[in-house]
Design an enzyme around this catalytic site. Structure first.
Site: not given
Ligand code: 8YV
Length: 310
Positions: A229, A258, A276
């Site tokens: 993150r 972001e 991302h």
């Molecule tokens: C996606 C993510 O950007 O799984 C995560 O924590 O950061 C990613 O897979 C996002 O969650 C898609 O909804």
């Protein structure tokens, strides 16, 4: 069901609409909006993306909320305490994205170390026939990679890197597998590593965990990769270190704000930047979508959710 975000495939939309009465919105709806106020008291479940999550205000405006299903493994965009206080269940989509995210971490590391974007531009800009100078990159074999956060994704990254002849060390607060490879401290890990791969969860406990000291301990030949993150590192300190050469290179898939990426970062030659997309494959996203919906259908059928966080 309230469905938040804009990541939903036609398959997920169809599955969720077949099972529930759904209200779709790309952003977080606000109390006071007449359309939202009309449905809010009847919302019993929320399906949301990992980045959109739910806000405390949204949770407060949904009195009948029983479950939040996150499409993603990270639940840092969800107020865990608030959900726990109201007994609201929370699910995520672990495992099904591990391999693709780990592949992407290795891709970013290789691209940063071997300077892929620079080489691509070299060819496109016709600097090859012009015999423009090129500096040799460094090899991976024999180097040490420090993994911060040795959970499912961190371990999958380690397994892949071992095949490249890279020695693995790791740091996380809690005990983990291969205790002989665990460093005593984060700074110690950075000092003994050539590369640092950030795989820890986001949230309050890891906010700005990677500061100037850790970044600079990697050194002018060091490489930092972040697939965790944006919140886990001090972006300004990272930029300063990359600009001055106190850090060699970085591969970044996540950022502090972001989708905004600082101009200073975009101007640097020694970084690889991606939007991302660690889990952004047909296979991972399909499996994540199915699991996120399956958690909701199981819960509302009176069965335990498949992958509960709490
Ligand atoms: C996606 C993510 O950007 O799984 C995560 O924590 O950061 C990613 O897979 C996002 O969650 C898609 O909804």
């Amino acid at each position: 069901m309230l469905v938040l975000g804009s990541v939903w495939s036609a398959e997920v939309r169809e599955q969720i609409q077949t099972a529930f009465e759904c209200h779709f919105t790309s952003g977080i709806p606000q109390a006071g909006d007449p359309e939202f106020d009309a449905i809010a008291p009847r919302i019993r479940g929320v399906l949301t993306s990992g980045t959109v999550g739910v806000t405390p205000a949204l949770v407060a405006s949904l009195p009948a909320l029983e479950i939040v299903s996150v499409h993603g493994v990270g639940v840092d965009a969800v107020p865990l305490d608030l959900l726990a206080a109201r007994g609201i269940r929370l699910t995520n989509t672990p495992d099904v994205l591990t391999d693709d995210v780990a592949d992407f971490a290795v891709l970013l590391l290789l691209a940063a170390v071997r300077r892929l974007p620079l080489l691509d531009r070299y060819v496109r800009d016709e600097r090859w026939p012009a015999k423009a100078p090129l500096t040799q990159a460094r090899s991976l074999r024999g180097k040490v990679a420090g993994i911060v956060g040795f959970g499912r994704i961190g371990q999958a990254v380690a397994n892949r890197l071992q095949a490249f002849g890279v020695e693995i060390r790791y740091y996380q607060r809690s005990a983990g597998p291969m205790p002989e490879r665990r460093s005593e401290s984060l700074l110690g890990l950075a000092e003994e590593s050539d590369m640092l791969v950030l795989c820890m969860p986001g949230g309050a406990e890891t906010t700005r965990m990677i500061g100037a000291e850790v970044v600079e301990a990697l050194g002018p030949e060091g490489t930092l990769v972040n697939i965790a993150r944006g919140s886990v590192l001090d972006e300004a300190a990272l930029i300063a270190a990359l600009e001055s050469g106190r850090l060699g290179a970085a591969g970044l898939d996540v950022f502090e704000r972001e989708p905004e990426v600082p101009a200073a970062l975009r101007a640097l030659e020694n970084v690889v930047l991606t939007p991302h997309v660690g889990s952004f494959t047909v296979e991972a996203r399909r499996a994540m979508g199915r699991l996120a919906v399956a958690n909701l259908t199981a819960y509302f059928a009176g069965q335990p959710p498949l992958t509960p966080v709490v």
